[in-house]
Design a protein around this motif. Structure first.
Motif, PDB file in Angstrom:
ATOM      1  N   SER A  47      -2.920  23.441  16.833  1.00  0.00           N
ATOM      2  CA  SER A  47      -1.486  24.115  17.653  1.00  0.00           C
ATOM      3  C   SER A  47      -1.951  25.059  18.442  1.00  0.00           C
ATOM      4  CB  SER A  47      -0.523  24.767  16.546  1.00  0.00           C
ATOM      5  OG  SER A  47      -1.392  25.934  16.253  1.00  0.00           O
ATOM      6  N   SER A  48      -3.231  25.655  18.459  1.00  0.00           N
ATOM      7  CA  SER A  48      -3.841  26.297  19.439  1.00  0.00           C
ATOM      8  C   SER A  48      -5.133  26.428  19.134  1.00  0.00           C
ATOM      9  CB  SER A  48      -3.120  27.790  19.322  1.00  0.00           C
ATOM     10  OG  SER A  48      -3.870  28.682  20.167  1.00  0.00           O
ATOM     11  N   ARG A  50      -6.975  28.899  19.600  1.00  0.00           N
ATOM     12  CA  ARG A  50      -7.332  30.334  19.221  1.00  0.00           C
ATOM     13  C   ARG A  50      -7.745  30.624  17.926  1.00  0.00           C
ATOM     14  NH1 ARG A  50      -2.282  34.427  17.888  1.00  0.00           N
ATOM     15  NH2 ARG A  50      -4.182  35.539  16.688  1.00  0.00           N
ATOM     16  N   TRP A  51      -7.192  29.665  16.947  1.00  0.00           N
ATOM     17  CA  TRP A  51      -7.330  29.843  15.480  1.00  0.00           C
ATOM     18  C   TRP A  51      -8.976  29.736  15.180  1.00  0.00           C
ATOM     19  CZ3 TRP A  51      -3.709  32.763  14.315  1.00  0.00           C
ATOM     20  CH2 TRP A  51      -2.573  32.460  14.739  1.00  0.00           C
ATOM     21  N   ASP A 125      -1.103  37.938  12.123  1.00  0.00           N
ATOM     22  CA  ASP A 125      -0.410  37.169  13.239  1.00  0.00           C
ATOM     23  C   ASP A 125       1.386  36.908  12.987  1.00  0.00           C
ATOM     24  OD1 ASP A 125      -1.188  36.784  16.157  1.00  0.00           O
ATOM     25  OD2 ASP A 125       0.041  34.866  15.629  1.00  0.00           O
ATOM     26  N   ARG A 126       1.453  36.280  11.896  1.00  0.00           N
ATOM     27  CA  ARG A 126       2.840  35.642  11.681  1.00  0.00           C
ATOM     28  C   ARG A 126       3.343  36.404  10.350  1.00  0.00           C
ATOM     29  NH1 ARG A 126       1.407  29.093  11.736  1.00  0.00           N
ATOM     30  NH2 ARG A 126       1.084  29.216  14.021  1.00  0.00           N
ATOM     31  N   ASP A 175       8.117  29.143  12.365  1.00  0.00           N
ATOM     32  CA  ASP A 175       7.309  30.323  12.525  1.00  0.00           C
ATOM     33  C   ASP A 175       8.086  31.384  13.264  1.00  0.00           C
ATOM     34  OD1 ASP A 175       5.319  32.151  13.863  1.00  0.00           O
ATOM     35  OD2 ASP A 175       4.100  30.659  14.784  1.00  0.00           O
ATOM     36  N   ASN A 177       7.273  34.100  14.746  1.00  0.00           N
ATOM     37  CA  ASN A 177       6.823  34.265  15.991  1.00  0.00           C
ATOM     38  C   ASN A 177       7.424  33.679  17.246  1.00  0.00           C
ATOM     39  OD1 ASN A 177       4.849  36.212  15.304  1.00  0.00           O
ATOM     40  ND2 ASN A 177       3.135  34.918  15.380  1.00  0.00           N
ATOM     41  N   PHE A 181       9.313  35.243  20.297  1.00  0.00           N
ATOM     42  CA  PHE A 181       9.092  34.699  21.731  1.00  0.00           C
ATOM     43  C   PHE A 181      10.293  34.284  22.436  1.00  0.00           C
ATOM     44  CE2 PHE A 181       4.924  32.819  19.773  1.00  0.00           C
ATOM     45  CZ  PHE A 181       4.121  34.263  19.686  1.00  0.00           C
ATOM     46  N   TRP A 209       4.204  23.111  16.418  1.00  0.00           N
ATOM     47  CA  TRP A 209       3.643  23.506  17.793  1.00  0.00           C
ATOM     48  C   TRP A 209       2.853  22.331  18.071  1.00  0.00           C
ATOM     49  CZ3 TRP A 209       4.394  28.165  20.351  1.00  0.00           C
ATOM     50  CH2 TRP A 209       4.630  29.142  19.803  1.00  0.00           C
ATOM     51  N   ASN A 236       3.476  28.179  24.393  1.00  0.00           N
ATOM     52  CA  ASN A 236       2.120  28.494  24.228  1.00  0.00           C
ATOM     53  C   ASN A 236       1.211  27.624  25.276  1.00  0.00           C
ATOM     54  OD1 ASN A 236       1.409  26.278  22.919  1.00  0.00           O
ATOM     55  ND2 ASN A 236       0.585  27.328  21.165  1.00  0.00           N
ATOM     56  N   GLN A 261       0.735  30.880  26.761  1.00  0.00           N
ATOM     57  CA  GLN A 261       0.166  31.783  25.773  1.00  0.00           C
ATOM     58  C   GLN A 261      -0.985  31.536  25.302  1.00  0.00           C
ATOM     59  OE1 GLN A 261       1.905  34.466  21.825  1.00  0.00           O
ATOM     60  NE2 GLN A 261       2.959  32.521  22.667  1.00  0.00           N
ATOM     61  N   ASP A 262      -1.766  32.416  25.150  1.00  0.00           N
ATOM     62  CA  ASP A 262      -3.093  32.346  24.405  1.00  0.00           C
ATOM     63  C   ASP A 262      -4.451  32.560  25.065  1.00  0.00           C
ATOM     64  OD1 ASP A 262      -1.886  32.445  21.675  1.00  0.00           O
ATOM     65  OD2 ASP A 262      -2.192  30.176  21.534  1.00  0.00           O
ATOM     66  N   LYS A 282      -3.672  37.835  24.526  1.00  0.00           N
ATOM     67  CA  LYS A 282      -3.793  38.542  23.325  1.00  0.00           C
ATOM     68  C   LYS A 282      -5.031  38.788  22.820  1.00  0.00           C
ATOM     69  CE  LYS A 282      -0.760  35.945  20.879  1.00  0.00           C
ATOM     70  NZ  LYS A 282       0.200  35.265  20.058  1.00  0.00           N
TER      71      LYS A 282
HETATM   72  C1  BGC Z   1       0.631  32.528  17.473  1.00  0.00           C
HETATM   73  C2  BGC Z   1       0.344  31.840  18.826  1.00  0.00           C
HETATM   74  C3  BGC Z   1      -0.120  30.458  18.753  1.00  0.00           C
HETATM   75  C4  BGC Z   1       0.847  29.566  17.967  1.00  0.00           C
HETATM   76  C5  BGC Z   1       0.419  28.218  17.583  1.00  0.00           C
HETATM   77  C6  BGC Z   1       1.850  31.647  16.889  1.00  0.00           C
HETATM   78  O1  BGC Z   1       2.254  32.171  15.761  1.00  0.00           O
HETATM   79  O2  BGC Z   1       1.285  33.720  17.847  1.00  0.00           O
HETATM   80  O3  BGC Z   1      -0.848  32.550  19.448  1.00  0.00           O
HETATM   81  O4  BGC Z   1      -0.106  29.619  19.928  1.00  0.00           O
HETATM   82  O5  BGC Z   1       1.391  30.266  16.677  1.00  0.00           O
HETATM   83  O6  BGC Z   1      -0.506  28.209  16.770  1.00  0.00           O
END
Ligand code: BGC
Length: 361
Positions: A47-48, A50-51, A125-126, A175, A177, A181, A209, A236, A261-262, A282
């Protein structure tokens, strides 16, 4: 899930210069004097980016610097696996469990179980709605959305767009978040729709996502709008890239601003190439450090005062909410300077020219 009954509001009560220890008044004597061992469950790796590329790396960095034992696992978007990992971590003797929930229902089950076994808990984060985490560590997520709305609006003005049609690709409906958003970008864009300055185009939430599904969804949006979409609020970078891939197919990339985002490598490259309008950075290193500090304190039976709470129904959840930053072509270099991504990752051969133009040397 008790969604709908619960209202979430980020309430900044005090601004303190950081975390302050305020002794053991939690009554959680069971945790006192335990050797910290921290379990982390990340949500997925699709989904991203970042994780796996940021959170895992910076959490490891924080735990190693503190000299604590840790176990970081990824549930790969599988709710059953999420619960199994949690059970194994609890049996394995973690003193604190940090979760990024896949939805509030399964998140709550995991948090409640950990609590019943004397394991300290943190929503990382969530926020888990209706949950029981002792702390919530994240960013000011409504501000993330606000930056996206403002960024899109700025790009539309720069393109001289008249009454632009704006499409929404929202994050996962499960989510919290994503809800925050959207509240943020709606606060900027809805007044423009109401004033008939902008036209509200198609809007869809992207389940889990899922970036691949986002491309299909955006293609349908474009068809539905007869090709007339002038701006895309994508929640994102992954969803933004999905929209960009369809815009490319239709030779519309670069003409239609897209948010994200990210500050992912891909998102930054899309910005440099002129296909993406902005992203939101972030600083995950700070998020990981704040969560690590709290988890270690909890293991020692200490309770830290974060100086801030977030409302989850009737519950005030002690929280750390960090500040997000909007990134455009001019400031991609700041993300590199902060050590979040490297110049080598971003400025590959295909992007070298754009990097030079953006002053990344
Ligand atoms: C996070 C984002 C991320 C998204 C998908 C959200 O909860 O805050 O940074 O892009 O989840 O993983």
């Amino acid at each position: 899930m008790r969604k709908g009954i619960l209202t979430i509001a980020a309430v900044g009560l005090l601004t303190t210069g950081g975390l302050t220890a305020c002794g053991d008044d939690s009554g959680d004597k069971a945790a006192s004097a335990k050797t910290p061992k921290i379990g982390v469950i990340l949500p997925d790796s699709k989904s991203s980016a970042r994780w796996e590329t940021a959170d895992r790396r910076f959490l490891e960095e924080a735990f190693k610097a503190a000299g604590v034992q840790y176990d970081i696992q990824n549930a790969q978007n599988d709710k059953t696996a999420f619960q199994t990992i949690a059970d194994q971590m609890i049996t394995g003797g973690v003193t604190a469990l940090m979760i990024v929930n896949l939805d509030s229902g399964t998140g709550k089950a995991v948090l409640d179980k950990a609590k019943s076994q004397g394991v300290a808990t943190i929503d990382y984060d969530r926020l888990t709605l209706g949950g029981s985490a002792q702390y919530y560590v994240s960013f000011d997520n409504e501000t993330v959305g606000k930056l996206q709305g403002e960024g899109l609006s700025k790009c539309l003005t720069e393109k001289g767009a008249k009454n632009p049609v704006v499409a929404y690709l929202n994050g996962s409906p499960t989510d919290n978040n994503a809800t925050l958003f959207k509240a943020g970008y709606d606060s900027v864009l809805k007044p423009k729709f109401d004033a008939k300055e902008y036209v509200k185009g198609p809007e869809d939430a992207v389940p889990a996502w899922d970036n691949a599904q986002a491309a299909t969804i955006f293609e349908q949006q474009l068809t539905k709008a007869n090709g007339k979409i002038d701006g895309v609020l994508a929640a994102n970078d992954g969803l933004g890239n999905a929209a960009i891939s369809i815009l490319k197919k239709n030779k519309l990339n670069g003409k239609v601003p897209v948010t994200g985002q990210d500050a992912s490598t891909e998102g930054l490259q899309n910005i440099l190439a002129g296909d993406q309008c902005m992203t939101v950075y972030k600083a995950v290193r700070e998020e990981a450090k704040a969560a690590s500090d709290l988890a270690i304190a909890l293991a020692k039976g200490e309770k830290k005062d974060t100086g801030q709470t977030v409302k989850d129904g009737d519950r005030d959840v002690p929280s750390v909410l960090l500040t997000p930053k909007a990134i455009t072509k001019e400031t991609v270099k700041d993300v590199i300077a902060d050590g979040y991504v490297t110049k080598e990752e971003v400025c590959t051969a295909a992007y070298a020219k754009f990097c030079a133009e953006a002053g990344i040397s």
